[in-house]
Enzyme design. Structure first.
Site, mmCIF file in Angstrom:
data_model
loop_
_atom_site.group_PDB
_atom_site.id
_atom_site.type_symbol
_atom_site.label_atom_id
_atom_site.label_comp_id
_atom_site.label_asym_id
_atom_site.label_seq_id
_atom_site.Cartn_x
_atom_site.Cartn_y
_atom_site.Cartn_z
ATOM 1 N N ALA A 66 -21.561 -12.007 50.179
ATOM 2 C CA ALA A 66 -22.902 -12.091 50.758
ATOM 3 C C ALA A 66 -23.769 -12.851 49.767
ATOM 4 O O ALA A 66 -23.481 -12.875 48.559
ATOM 5 C CB ALA A 66 -23.445 -10.692 50.993
ATOM 6 N N GLY A 111 -18.351 -9.860 50.689
ATOM 7 C CA GLY A 111 -18.396 -10.167 52.124
ATOM 8 C C GLY A 111 -17.324 -11.163 52.543
ATOM 9 O O GLY A 111 -16.932 -11.185 53.708
ATOM 10 N N GLU A 114 -14.290 -9.111 52.994
ATOM 11 C CA GLU A 114 -14.523 -8.310 54.205
ATOM 12 C C GLU A 114 -14.387 -9.157 55.468
ATOM 13 O O GLU A 114 -13.869 -8.699 56.486
ATOM 14 C CB GLU A 114 -15.915 -7.657 54.125
ATOM 15 C CG GLU A 114 -15.961 -6.583 53.043
ATOM 16 C CD GLU A 114 -17.374 -6.160 52.678
ATOM 17 O OE1 GLU A 114 -18.193 -7.044 52.339
ATOM 18 O OE2 GLU A 114 -17.668 -4.959 52.741
ATOM 19 N N GLU A 134 -18.639 -5.595 44.368
ATOM 20 C CA GLU A 134 -20.009 -5.089 44.557
ATOM 21 C C GLU A 134 -20.445 -4.139 43.449
ATOM 22 O O GLU A 134 -21.622 -4.097 43.076
ATOM 23 C CB GLU A 134 -20.136 -4.381 45.914
ATOM 24 C CG GLU A 134 -20.125 -5.297 47.115
ATOM 25 C CD GLU A 134 -18.734 -5.649 47.618
ATOM 26 O OE1 GLU A 134 -17.738 -5.332 46.914
ATOM 27 O OE2 GLU A 134 -18.634 -6.247 48.699
HETATM 28 N N1 COA Z 1 -24.337 -15.453 46.492
HETATM 29 C C1 COA Z 1 -25.174 -16.454 46.185
HETATM 30 N N2 COA Z 1 -24.812 -17.518 45.453
HETATM 31 C C2 COA Z 1 -23.548 -17.550 45.006
HETATM 32 C C3 COA Z 1 -22.628 -16.533 45.265
HETATM 33 C C4 COA Z 1 -23.074 -15.440 46.042
HETATM 34 N N3 COA Z 1 -22.266 -14.434 46.405
HETATM 35 N N4 COA Z 1 -21.462 -16.831 44.671
HETATM 36 C C5 COA Z 1 -21.642 -18.009 44.058
HETATM 37 N N5 COA Z 1 -22.898 -18.449 44.250
HETATM 38 C C6 COA Z 1 -23.513 -19.684 43.768
HETATM 39 C C7 COA Z 1 -23.853 -19.622 42.301
HETATM 40 O O1 COA Z 1 -25.066 -18.942 42.103
HETATM 41 C C8 COA Z 1 -23.916 -21.080 41.951
HETATM 42 O O2 COA Z 1 -25.131 -21.599 42.437
HETATM 43 P P1 COA Z 1 -26.017 -22.578 41.506
HETATM 44 O O3 COA Z 1 -25.121 -23.758 41.227
HETATM 45 O O4 COA Z 1 -27.186 -22.908 42.356
HETATM 46 O O5 COA Z 1 -26.334 -21.792 40.274
HETATM 47 C C9 COA Z 1 -22.808 -21.684 42.814
HETATM 48 O O6 COA Z 1 -22.581 -20.746 43.881
HETATM 49 C C10 COA Z 1 -21.504 -21.867 42.076
HETATM 50 O O7 COA Z 1 -21.121 -20.617 41.524
HETATM 51 P P2 COA Z 1 -20.747 -20.411 39.984
HETATM 52 O O8 COA Z 1 -20.992 -18.986 39.637
HETATM 53 O O9 COA Z 1 -21.440 -21.441 39.139
HETATM 54 O O10 COA Z 1 -19.201 -20.742 40.015
HETATM 55 P P3 COA Z 1 -18.089 -20.192 39.022
HETATM 56 O O11 COA Z 1 -16.861 -20.967 39.346
HETATM 57 O O12 COA Z 1 -18.571 -20.207 37.626
HETATM 58 O O13 COA Z 1 -17.853 -18.662 39.436
HETATM 59 C C11 COA Z 1 -17.517 -16.837 40.970
HETATM 60 C C12 COA Z 1 -17.310 -18.337 40.689
HETATM 61 C C13 COA Z 1 -17.072 -16.597 42.411
HETATM 62 C C14 COA Z 1 -16.665 -16.001 40.019
HETATM 63 C C15 COA Z 1 -19.012 -16.485 40.796
HETATM 64 O O14 COA Z 1 -19.795 -17.416 41.524
HETATM 65 C C16 COA Z 1 -19.369 -15.108 41.296
HETATM 66 O O15 COA Z 1 -19.071 -14.137 40.626
HETATM 67 N N6 COA Z 1 -20.019 -15.015 42.470
HETATM 68 C C17 COA Z 1 -20.473 -13.762 43.012
HETATM 69 C C18 COA Z 1 -19.327 -12.997 43.615
HETATM 70 C C19 COA Z 1 -19.809 -11.672 44.143
HETATM 71 O O16 COA Z 1 -20.234 -10.808 43.411
HETATM 72 N N7 COA Z 1 -19.694 -11.492 45.469
HETATM 73 C C20 COA Z 1 -20.044 -10.278 46.113
HETATM 74 C C21 COA Z 1 -21.458 -10.252 46.495
HETATM 75 S S1 COA Z 1 -21.831 -8.684 47.239
#
Ligand code: COA
Length: 260
Positions: A66, A111, A114, A134
């Protein structure tokens, strides 16, 4: 129809829905949830679409969860509406009478995991990473993760992943039955199309009733489920496809299903 955050492509009887926010790793904001509902409603009503593939845009992610920037603003009432809304769209996908295959091409977190779990079949590339992280955000899954992950793997495994937030790589996802097949990343879409084509080549009345019957395992006890299966079995035996399928076998030829 045009969608802000989704692409739809139809090839023969298979539709591919691609979540398309690659700069945000295809994170699901409210707009995208609305798009998913719109797209799956549109495809449900297209008689010539038999199978739907759901995937993510870009090389890195299926759906990375999400949208955390939207999540971060939720209060208690807003969170209930947020969760109910996502659940209703994911249930709509799960209850569709056409098979939905998730082609997981990278991160499927929160999400995203999910959403994949709401699909009927999951296949992935070797780079796929599943997880319910989460807890790292002080949250619990809110789009069905506690329910569907526990039903898909087992509750002890689901709890471990949900309580640690650890990621599950493709090899482990295959080992625990979270994905049916793992392909090299470059072959993922071709192989998923092959699977979709194979299903699309069967009698679609049988495909739809089989889907309905297997899905009932989530809702029914065994005795009730067996009765339900018998009623759908009876129904399918009244179709033209059944007559054609059995006749073709006896006449040693390929069936020519009309999906009636
Ligand atoms: N919601 C909003 N934005 C997200 C996102 C999310 N769930 N997951 C990634 N993004 C965005 C990042 O903020 C970043 O945006 P920006 O360039 O404007 O800063 C872009 O996507 C790229 O992500 P980034 O974190 O730089 O890539 P990465 O390869 O270093 O890491 C992940 C990848 C997936 C490990 C990391 O993005 C992450 O942990 N995301 C959240 C996962 C999460 O907790 N999901 C559950 C949510 S309930």
């Amino acid at each position: 129809m045009k969608y802000n955050n989704l692409l739809i492509e139809i090839k023969e009887h298979t539709a591919v829905v691609t979540v398309n926010r690659p700069d945000k790793l295809n994170a699901l904001n409210a707009d995208t949830i609305n798009d998913l509902e719109g797209a799956f409603t549109e495809l449900k009503n297209k008689d010539d679409v038999f199978v739907i593939i759901l995937t993510g845009s870009g090389e890195k992610a299926f759906v990375a969860g999400a949208d955390i920037s939207e999540l971060s603003t939720l209060d208690v009432l807003g969170a209930k509406q947020f969760s109910d809304r996502g659940n209703s769209v994911f249930e709509f996908i799960e209850n569709l009478d056409k098979p939905v295959i998730a082609a997981v091409n990278g991160f499927a977190l929160g999400g995203g995991c999910e959403l994949a779990l709401a699909c009927h079949i999951r296949v992935s590339g070797e780079n796929a990473k599943f997880g319910q992280p989460e807890v790292n955000l002080g949250l619990i899954p809110g789009y069905g993760g506690t329910q569907r992950l526990a039903r898909t793997v087992n509750s002890a495994r689901a709890l471990e992943y949900i309580l640690t937030g650890d990621m599950i790589n493709a090899e482990e996802a295959f080992r625990i039955g979270l994905v049916n097949r793992v392909y090299p990343q470059t072959e993922l879409m071709n192989k998923t199309f092959e699977l979709a084509d194979k299903i699309a080549g069967k009698g679609q009345q049988a495909v739809r009733l089989a889907l309905k019957s297997v899905r009932a395992t989530h809702q029914m006890a065994l005795t009730q489920g067996l009765k339900y299966e018998a009623s759908l079995f009876a129904l399918v035996c009244g179709t033209e496809d059944f007559k054609e399928g059995t006749m073709a076998f006896l006449e040693k030829r390929k069936p020519d299903f009309k999906n009636k």
